[in-house]
Design an enzyme around this catalytic site. Sequence first.
Site, mmCIF file in Angstrom:
data_model
loop_
_atom_site.group_PDB
_atom_site.id
_atom_site.type_symbol
_atom_site.label_atom_id
_atom_site.label_comp_id
_atom_site.label_asym_id
_atom_site.label_seq_id
_atom_site.Cartn_x
_atom_site.Cartn_y
_atom_site.Cartn_z
ATOM 1 N N ASP A 1 1.509 4.824 2.264
ATOM 2 C CA ASP A 1 1.331 5.211 3.401
ATOM 3 C C ASP A 1 1.387 6.727 3.175
ATOM 4 O OD1 ASP A 1 0.664 2.725 5.561
ATOM 5 O OD2 ASP A 1 2.888 2.752 4.494
ATOM 6 N N ASP B 1 0.865 -0.890 -0.004
ATOM 7 C CA ASP B 1 0.088 0.343 -0.376
ATOM 8 C C ASP B 1 0.721 0.697 -0.449
ATOM 9 O OD1 ASP B 1 1.325 0.078 2.284
ATOM 10 O OD2 ASP B 1 -0.714 0.151 3.617
ATOM 11 N N ASP C 1 -3.318 4.634 2.538
ATOM 12 C CA ASP C 1 -4.020 4.684 4.001
ATOM 13 C C ASP C 1 -3.389 6.196 3.813
ATOM 14 O OD1 ASP C 1 -4.452 2.035 4.662
ATOM 15 O OD2 ASP C 1 -2.812 1.844 5.610
HETATM 16 N N1 CTP Z 1 0.685 1.459 10.972
HETATM 17 C C1 CTP Z 1 0.055 2.063 12.285
HETATM 18 N N2 CTP Z 1 -0.834 1.614 12.504
HETATM 19 C C2 CTP Z 1 -1.660 1.043 11.973
HETATM 20 C C3 CTP Z 1 -1.350 0.311 10.913
HETATM 21 C C4 CTP Z 1 -0.029 0.895 10.616
HETATM 22 O O1 CTP Z 1 0.602 2.000 13.146
HETATM 23 N N3 CTP Z 1 -3.252 0.652 12.051
HETATM 24 C C5 CTP Z 1 2.156 1.646 11.232
HETATM 25 C C6 CTP Z 1 2.703 -0.018 11.343
HETATM 26 O O2 CTP Z 1 3.161 0.146 12.461
HETATM 27 C C7 CTP Z 1 4.507 0.342 9.943
HETATM 28 C C8 CTP Z 1 3.910 1.706 9.424
HETATM 29 O O3 CTP Z 1 2.175 1.882 10.007
HETATM 30 O O4 CTP Z 1 5.645 1.159 10.697
HETATM 31 C C9 CTP Z 1 3.221 0.274 7.950
HETATM 32 O O5 CTP Z 1 2.560 -0.252 7.381
HETATM 33 P P1 CTP Z 1 1.970 -0.531 6.647
HETATM 34 O O6 CTP Z 1 1.610 -0.726 5.454
HETATM 35 O O7 CTP Z 1 1.685 -2.012 7.345
HETATM 36 O O8 CTP Z 1 4.109 -1.541 6.390
HETATM 37 P P2 CTP Z 1 4.750 -1.297 5.718
HETATM 38 O O9 CTP Z 1 5.856 -1.634 6.096
HETATM 39 O O10 CTP Z 1 4.869 0.312 4.901
HETATM 40 O O11 CTP Z 1 4.353 -2.346 4.099
HETATM 41 P P3 CTP Z 1 4.348 -2.123 2.833
HETATM 42 O O12 CTP Z 1 5.075 -1.661 2.054
HETATM 43 O O13 CTP Z 1 3.861 -4.042 2.820
HETATM 44 O O14 CTP Z 1 3.160 -1.793 3.342
HETATM 45 MN MN MN Z 2 2.913 0.486 3.103
HETATM 46 MN MN MN Z 3 -0.400 0.841 5.553
#
Ligand code: CTP
Ligand code: MN
Ligand code: MN
Length: 360
Positions: free
Chosen positions: A206, A204, A284
């Site tokens: 963020d 995703d 997100d």
């Molecule tokens: N996070 C959070 N609360 C949530 C979801 C996510 O604090 N409800 C934080 C997580 O701790 C993480 C960051 O947001 O450090 C990113 O989360 P995520 O998108 O799930 O992981 P990524 O490391 O970005 O991996 P990817 O590249 O697969 O998206």
């Molecule tokens: Mn992410």
């Molecule tokens: Mn995320």
Amino acid sequence: QVTTTVEPSLQVAPYACQRRTPLDHPHSALVMALETLAEAALFEGEEARGLAFTRAASVLRCLPRALRGTHELSGLPGIGAHSHRVLQEVLEDGVCVEVETVKQSERYQTMKLFTQIFGVGVRTADRWYREGLRSLGDLRSHGTRLTREQQAGVQYFEDLAVPVGQAEAESLVCLVLDATAHLLPNASVTLAGGFRRGKPCGHDVDLLLSHPEEGREVGLLGSLVAWLGEQDLLLYQHSSYSTAAEASSSCRALDRFDRCFTILRLVLPTAGTRVRAWRAVRLDLVVVPHSQLPFALLGWTGSRHFERELRRFARHEREMVLNSHGLYDMRQGTFLLASSEEEIFQHLGLDYIPPTLRNA
Ligand code: CTP
Ligand code: MN
Ligand code: MN
Ligand code: MN
């Protein structure tokens, strides 16, 4: 007189937040083996066992050079007996039988498939497995009840299974920047998550939204979501808004920012007309008051294991509570302010680790 050249021994600090962990490292086979077992343990609800494998994998991720043999494992922190056996087997035979057995098992493959669906966690996946379901087709043919989120997850499964690339992430940042420029001039849009750690792709994107004048960010999420809807770009969204009462009772584990988890219609730059001109991607959005931005950025940059270790270090080594809103010093009974991530590391008495070295 015999002189021996002693290899510099591998020195690894006990907490992942004390270590520099780049994305690329020479132990991908070893890390994959341990992370497969970590994932399989979590599929069985065995959190502690999963964490032990994750910790061991994270230690291997940070090693500054390739291991010269199994003898070097004994000096490393966080490698338990089971992890040690797995690593020894991969180092000696190239593969570990336990890992290969897990990977080929129906249980692991089905749990992996189901938990990959947006909105499906381990408990739901496990229930479906116990009901005999094994595929997305089974969910349909059995008329399995799905939440609105899971329906979207199944509907866009193929698109969401394709990782988001850097160019796609950039075009989402541009889209959101463009929208906020109209909705709230001077608002900031900051890329967090895996892309900020330098990952070439992710599941995703963020984004953290803020405004230099604290308070001006209030209401931004609602207007942004409405704008995305008007542009017909929102395939799914789930927003949550922090109430004033909740926001003031800080110091909780989960953060309470206004946030929105979305599936967006990402318009693709295509030349021909026969090509489908969009695909679904996960985005997100988190709206953060300016004074909390360094904490939110630190908390939303990850990796998840790096975050977990930062909080564990703060609590056990410093008697402080760290979350995405702030840092609370339990001995002084005060919140410590910070205007940058560097200052947060300073408060914790940690060397600064830049985002690209937080791939723990
Ligand atoms: N996070 C959070 N609360 C949530 C979801 C996510 O604090 N409800 C934080 C997580 O701790 C993480 C960051 O947001 O450090 C990113 O989360 P995520 O998108 O799930 O992981 P990524 O490391 O970005 O991996 P990817 O590249 O697969 O998206
Ligand atoms: Mn992410
Ligand atoms: Mn995320
Ligand atoms: Mn065991």
